[in-house]
Motif scaffolding. Sequence first.
Motif, PDB file in Angstrom:
ATOM      1  N   LEU A  65       0.819  -1.209   0.000  1.00 59.07           N
ATOM      2  CA  LEU A  65       0.000   0.000   0.000  1.00 59.07           C
ATOM      3  C   LEU A  65       0.855   1.261   0.000  1.00 59.07           C
ATOM      4  O   LEU A  65       1.883   1.320   0.664  1.00 59.07           O
ATOM      5  N   ARG A  66       0.410   2.263  -0.736  1.00 59.05           N
ATOM      6  CA  ARG A  66       1.025   3.589  -0.732  1.00 59.05           C
ATOM      7  C   ARG A  66      -0.090   4.619  -0.604  1.00 59.05           C
ATOM      8  O   ARG A  66      -1.085   4.547  -1.315  1.00 59.05           O
ATOM      9  N   ILE A  67       0.062   5.573   0.311  1.00 59.39           N
ATOM     10  CA  ILE A  67      -0.872   6.691   0.402  1.00 59.39           C
ATOM     11  C   ILE A  67      -0.056   7.953   0.133  1.00 59.39           C
ATOM     12  O   ILE A  67       0.734   8.386   0.969  1.00 59.39           O
ATOM     13  N   LEU A  68      -0.243   8.501  -1.056  1.00 61.57           N
ATOM     14  CA  LEU A  68       0.665   9.501  -1.601  1.00 61.57           C
ATOM     15  C   LEU A  68      -0.027  10.839  -1.852  1.00 61.57           C
ATOM     16  O   LEU A  68      -1.251  10.908  -1.976  1.00 61.57           O
ATOM     17  N   LYS A  69       0.800  11.876  -1.967  1.00 63.22           N
ATOM     18  CA  LYS A  69       0.327  13.191  -2.385  1.00 63.22           C
ATOM     19  C   LYS A  69       1.042  13.526  -3.697  1.00 63.22           C
ATOM     20  O   LYS A  69       2.074  14.186  -3.707  1.00 63.22           O
ATOM     21  N   PRO A  70       0.470  13.068  -4.819  1.00 67.34           N
ATOM     22  CA  PRO A  70       1.157  13.238  -6.110  1.00 67.34           C
ATOM     23  C   PRO A  70       1.169  14.695  -6.566  1.00 67.34           C
ATOM     24  O   PRO A  70       0.133  15.342  -6.655  1.00 67.34           O
ATOM     25  N   ALA A  71       2.357  15.195  -6.850  1.00 62.00           N
ATOM     26  CA  ALA A  71       2.510  16.560  -7.376  1.00 62.00           C
ATOM     27  C   ALA A  71       2.554  16.471  -8.898  1.00 62.00           C
ATOM     28  O   ALA A  71       3.613  16.642  -9.522  1.00 62.00           O
ATOM     29  N   TRP A  72       1.396  16.193  -9.503  1.00 66.52           N
ATOM     30  CA  TRP A  72       1.337  15.916 -10.940  1.00 66.52           C
ATOM     31  C   TRP A  72       1.794  17.114 -11.782  1.00 66.52           C
ATOM     32  O   TRP A  72       2.331  16.945 -12.883  1.00 66.52           O
ATOM     33  N   ALA A  73       1.629  18.343 -11.265  1.00 64.65           N
ATOM     34  CA  ALA A  73       1.994  19.533 -12.032  1.00 64.65           C
ATOM     35  C   ALA A  73       3.510  19.681 -12.183  1.00 64.65           C
ATOM     36  O   ALA A  73       3.977  20.499 -12.989  1.00 64.65           O
ATOM     37  N   THR A  74       4.302  18.914 -11.425  1.00 61.81           N
ATOM     38  CA  THR A  74       5.761  19.020 -11.509  1.00 61.81           C
ATOM     39  C   THR A  74       6.326  18.253 -12.703  1.00 61.81           C
ATOM     40  O   THR A  74       7.508  18.412 -13.027  1.00 61.81           O
ATOM     41  N   LEU A  75       5.502  17.426 -13.342  1.00 59.76           N
ATOM     42  CA  LEU A  75       5.971  16.676 -14.513  1.00 59.76           C
ATOM     43  C   LEU A  75       6.244  17.632 -15.673  1.00 59.76           C
ATOM     44  O   LEU A  75       5.466  18.555 -15.930  1.00 59.76           O
ATOM     45  N   GLU A  76       7.339  17.419 -16.360  1.00 59.86           N
ATOM     46  CA  GLU A  76       7.704  18.305 -17.468  1.00 59.86           C
ATOM     47  C   GLU A  76       6.830  18.067 -18.695  1.00 59.86           C
ATOM     48  O   GLU A  76       6.485  19.002 -19.415  1.00 59.86           O
ATOM     49  N   VAL A  79       3.608  17.638 -20.716  1.00 54.92           N
ATOM     50  CA  VAL A  79       2.184  17.965 -20.585  1.00 54.92           C
ATOM     51  C   VAL A  79       1.334  16.715 -20.783  1.00 54.92           C
ATOM     52  O   VAL A  79       0.309  16.535 -20.120  1.00 54.92           O
ATOM     53  N   LYS A  80       1.759  15.840 -21.661  1.00 54.96           N
ATOM     54  CA  LYS A  80       1.039  14.584 -21.905  1.00 54.96           C
ATOM     55  C   LYS A  80       1.003  13.737 -20.637  1.00 54.96           C
ATOM     56  O   LYS A  80      -0.047  13.183 -20.269  1.00 54.96           O
ATOM     57  N   GLU A  81       2.144  13.632 -19.951  1.00 60.49           N
ATOM     58  CA  GLU A  81       2.189  12.860 -18.715  1.00 60.49           C
ATOM     59  C   GLU A  81       1.383  13.537 -17.615  1.00 60.49           C
ATOM     60  O   GLU A  81       0.721  12.868 -16.818  1.00 60.49           O
ATOM     61  N   GLN A  82       1.417  14.870 -17.568  1.00 64.16           N
ATOM     62  CA  GLN A  82       0.586  15.595 -16.606  1.00 64.16           C
ATOM     63  C   GLN A  82      -0.877  15.251 -16.802  1.00 64.16           C
ATOM     64  O   GLN A  82      -1.598  14.940 -15.844  1.00 64.16           O
TER      65      GLN A  82
END
Length: 207
Positions: free
Chosen positions: A125-136, A138-141
């Motif tokens: 199990l992982r309970i995470l706070k993903p900082a999706w906006a930090t991805l370079e 845009v497609k991956e964001q």
Amino acid sequence: MRVEFNPNKLTHEEMLWLKQNIIDYMEDDGFTRIDLAFDFEDDLSDYYAMSDKALKKTVLYGVNGMPETKYFGVRDSERFIRIYNKKKERKDNADIEIASEHLWRVEIELKRNMVDYWNDCFNDLRILKPAWATLESVKEQAMVYLLLHEESTWGKLHRNSRRKYKQILQEISPIDLTELMKLTLRENEKQLQKQIDFWLLDAKREV
């Protein structure tokens, strides 16, 4: 027979009465459910639970449009996870005002086979706070944002893509609450096991 109780809401005398007059008369006794609860003085509205196994996600929103409760898994499964705004729950249900700015609770409900492995329930199990906006990219964001908010999208990905984006989620998440919960559980493991043994050991054998 099934006996439901919250040990935290019983006095020592009530615990002894329940054990001596009911539990000890059961020939085949054992726990069918154990709940673990962890409180955090932080806003967990944008945290995400991820497992090696598929987890259905359900989110309940408040009148302000912000998440107040998140469910991961299904209620009938061996492990059911709740993440909810404990401060608001106490205010709404008991009119109790919590002094902290934030108080959120992570509850892990364990049933059937998982009951016997309560101290290993975080292994996948992982309970995470993903900082999706930090991805370079845009497609991956866009893809990570979609996976976080539309759970059914995971099932449409090839297993290699699922593995890729789970790895990305871990890499862009500076905080993993499960590491804190594992540490807390280890620090209290002996005390919790002692409580479990209290209910399971026959009083006649303890003498």
